[in-house]
Design an enzyme around this catalytic site. Structure first.
Site, PDB file in Angstrom:
ATOM      1  N   ASP A  91       2.528  74.287  17.703  1.00 29.85           N
ATOM      2  CA  ASP A  91       1.439  75.200  17.666  1.00 29.85           C
ATOM      3  C   ASP A  91       1.354  76.489  18.891  1.00 29.85           C
ATOM      4  OD1 ASP A  91      -1.158  75.886  17.018  1.00 29.85           O
ATOM      5  OD2 ASP A  91      -2.434  73.860  18.550  1.00 29.85           O
ATOM      6  N   ASP A 128     -11.204  74.764  12.913  1.00 27.66           N
ATOM      7  CA  ASP A 128     -10.397  74.427  13.669  1.00 27.66           C
ATOM      8  C   ASP A 128     -11.062  75.803  14.072  1.00 27.66           C
ATOM      9  OD1 ASP A 128      -8.301  75.351  15.514  1.00 27.66           O
ATOM     10  OD2 ASP A 128      -6.882  75.328  13.738  1.00 27.66           O
ATOM     11  N   LYS A 134      -1.634  87.217  20.072  1.00 27.85           N
ATOM     12  CA  LYS A 134      -0.759  86.292  18.726  1.00 27.85           C
ATOM     13  C   LYS A 134      -2.281  87.548  17.720  1.00 27.85           C
ATOM     14  CE  LYS A 134      -1.951  82.411  16.041  1.00 27.85           C
ATOM     15  NZ  LYS A 134      -2.333  80.865  15.909  1.00 27.85           N
ATOM     16  N   GLU A 157      -2.246  76.352  10.268  1.00 27.84           N
ATOM     17  CA  GLU A 157      -2.545  75.675  11.175  1.00 27.84           C
ATOM     18  C   GLU A 157      -3.643  74.522  10.313  1.00 27.84           C
ATOM     19  OE1 GLU A 157      -4.443  77.664  13.899  1.00 27.84           O
ATOM     20  OE2 GLU A 157      -2.096  78.795  14.826  1.00 27.84           O
TER      21      GLU A 157
END
Ligand code: AMP
Length: 618
Positions: free
Chosen positions: A9, A195, A71, A173
């Site tokens: 992850d 999430d 990211k 994800e």
């Protein structure tokens, strides 16, 4: 014994690595027993590269040489709004790539692409795994946010490759989180995976049936996460500090770094305590920050951000054609879902309690590891994913021709036949676009494919086939073929930062664009008219609720009226646009008209006035 496939992850704030060996799930932990590896890289003395927890520790001393939340920058243009916002709030310098317009991160004397920073983190994770388990992993399933676009996915793959990892699959994800749930047997279940991570928010509605995981709808926001809550708390604390000291903390990068760190710790503490104190001695010069903060104050700051996430959830449920009561499970993932208020608001919205036993920090990596183990055995779960954003090309008239609409199941291949829209056109430049705006230039450009040496036939006579294919990793492959000459051009969306792609940004190559082949049949209705006849034609189009464009010309003027469902929505002449242009065209007298019926209008609605009024006015 080969090393297991890593489930990684790769988070905005933290990374988690899991592996599954002979049915046993293992989490990688560092020397302190922690399974969260901060996604941070610092360039220290002698240009030594520090990563993860060590980088965080060192980063406090050299904030300008410490890269975090990279990211968010991965696979983006420098001019992208997200990058510009990051430039304002990050302590490190973000520069424009001189060739191509991508992003460069400046750390000390060095410049790195975001994927190079990500590669450093992945290398470290690999190294730590080897140190702990004695095997050198070379394969991984890496997770990405569901709505990551093609360049972002490519960037992630390049980072992994640079770290010596072969990516067996890029997994979204939320799908990974669903894969971490205990298998339910054959009963069908519909699961919402909410999430809320450090930097990004994702929501997916997934149907699970045995080992088939089908994403029904997905959406998200790349600039919504725990970091934003920290940012709001920092703003509030720095205002308080300014009132007491007249010192602006923003002007002191080191102090700001300390403040951010303290704000994040306070936010985490307030997930289980009612209040906490913040003490930052000598924050600037002799001035210290001493304050107390209670949970309610944090919640007031965070509430609008959580509401934003819930409005995205509402749209996503809508896209899946579901209401909350139709769901079987709610899975909460991401550190901030430990905040009691967030949990309450989300559970209220979905009208159910969150599934117990899901660790919000590690579920995604565990799902990836499980998938990795299954792929190794040649029996990965069947993942039916959807594409989160519409993909298409520009066509004549600055219109978007959607080839793959959003929420289409992937892998998918779609093709369509196009044609030239000008006489003697020898070149076709197809700009690959991502977005839902029917006006082509309002969408994100991913790259382009150029077909040269077309035969230069009369317009509507060339035949050009364009195929879009999204593979199981969500990567787009584009193929354009001139059916007249057999010439073919391919493009995998990875060089969208090429200077050529950037050159014409904003403006689309109108003279080289194509038209959908169905428009080849030419106008649906055409003819010369006298003034009174034009009104009849418009009335006919209105009564039959037609959608398309009417091109009008007379001796003195030419222009176009656009019509959706029989209502004129837009008008343009050589001299004006909007209502004025519509008035002039309806008064045109004698001339020629052609009506082209088309679903793809691509013009903004500028006239609200219904068609009847315009006819009456005429
Ligand atoms: P993730 O991307 O899932 O690793 O989440 C990282 C984010 O979760 C960061 O913004 C953390 O500050 C936040 N976070 C971690 N633990 C907690 C907690 N107990 N309460 C609130 N936020 C947390």
């Amino acid at each position: 014994m080969p090393a297991p496939v890593l489930g990684i992850d790769l988070g905005t704030t933290n990374c988690v690595v899991a592996s599954m060996d002979r049915g046993r799930m293992t989490l990688l932990t560092d020397d302190m027993g922690q399974s969260l590896f901060p996604s941070v890289v610092t360039i220290g003395e002698n240009d030594r590269i520090w990563t993860c927890r060590e980088a965080v520790a060192l980063g406090a001393a050299v904030p300008g040489r410490t890269a975090y939340a990279v990211k968010r920058l991965l696979g983006r243009w420098y001019d992208d709004e997200v990058v510009q916002r990051a430039r304002n709030i990050y302590a490190y310098e973000i520069a424009k790539e001189p060739e191509g317009g991508g992003v460069l991160i400046k750390l000390g004397r060095h410049e790195y692409k975001p994927e190079q920073i990500a590669a450093q983190i992945l290398k470290e994770l690999r190294r730590q795994f080897e140190r702990r388990f004695g095997t050198n992993p070379t394969e991984a399933v890496v997770t990405v946010p569901a709505y990551f676009n093609h360049t972002q996915r490519e960037g992630t793959q390049r980072a992994a490759a640079e770290a010596g990892l072969e990516v067996l699959r890029l997994l979204n994800e939320p799908t990974a989180a669903a894969l971490s749930l205990p298998e339910s047997g054959t009963d069908e279940q519909i699961v919402a995976v909410y999430d809320f991570g450090g930097g990004t928010f994702d929501i997916s509605i997934i149907r699970i049936q045995g080992r088939v995981y089908e994403v029904l709808a997905t959406d998200g926001d790349t600039f919504l996460g725990g970091d934003d809550i920290d940012g709001l708390l920092c703003d509030e604390l720095s205002r308080e500090f300014y009132q007491a000291t007249q010192v602006r903390l923003r002007n002191f990068p080191l102090s700001w770094y300390r403040l951010r760190d303290a704000a994040e710790k306070a936010k985490m503490e307030l997930s289980h305590a009612d209040h906490c104190s913040i003490y930052l001695p000598r924050l600037v010069g002799e001035e210290s920050l001493v304050t107390e903060i209670n949970r309610q104050r944090l919640e007031t700051l965070a509430r609008p951000l959580i509401e934003r996430s819930l409005s995205i959830c509402a749209q996503t449920l809508d896209a899946a054609g579901l209401t909350p009561v139709k769901l079987d499970q709610l899975v909460l993932v991401g550190g901030p879902t430990r905040m009691p208020m967030l949990r309450h608001m989300v559970q209220d919205f979905f009208q159910r309690s969150a599934s117990p036993g899901v660790n919000p920090d590690t579920a995604v990596a565990e799902g990836a590891a499980r998938e990795g183990a299954m792929l190794r055995q040649g029996s990965g779960a069947l993942l039916l994913d959807v594409t989160p954003i519409t993909l298409g090309i520009n066509i004549a008239g600055n219109r978007l021709y959607p080839l793959i609409p959003r929420n289409t199941k992937i892998p998918v291949r779609k093709e369509h036949m196009f044609t030239t829209h000008r006489d003697a056109q020898t070149q076709a430049r197809m700009v690959i676009l991502q977005g839902d705006n029917p006006v082509a230039s309002e969408n994100t450009r991913l790259g382009e494919v150029i077909l040269r040496n077309l035969r230069g036939y009369e317009r509507f006579h060339s035949r050009i086939q364009v195929a879009f294919e999204i593979d199981a990793n969500g990567i787009l492959h584009v193929k354009a073929m001139d059916k007249d000459t057999g010439e073919e051009r391919n493009c995998v969306i990875q060089d969208s930062f090429s200077p050529e792609g950037r050159e014409v940004a904003g403006e689309l190559p109108e003279s080289e664009s194509l038209a959908p082949a169905e428009e080849r049949v030419g106008p649906t209705i055409a003819g010369p008219f006298r003034a009174t006849e034009l009104v009849d034609v418009l009335f006919f189009l209105h009564a039959n609720r037609k959608t398309g464009r009417i091109e009008l010309s007379s001796d003195g003027m030419s222009g176009t009226l656009w019509m959706i469902d029989g209502q004129i929505t837009h008008a343009q002449t050589d001299y004006s646009k909007g209502l004025d242009a519509a008035g002039q065209l309806l008064d045109i007298g004698e001339g020629n008209y052609s009506f082209y019926e088309s679903e793809h209008l691509g013009e903004p609605a500028e006239i609200d006035t219904p068609f009847e009024i315009l006819v009456g006015h005429n």
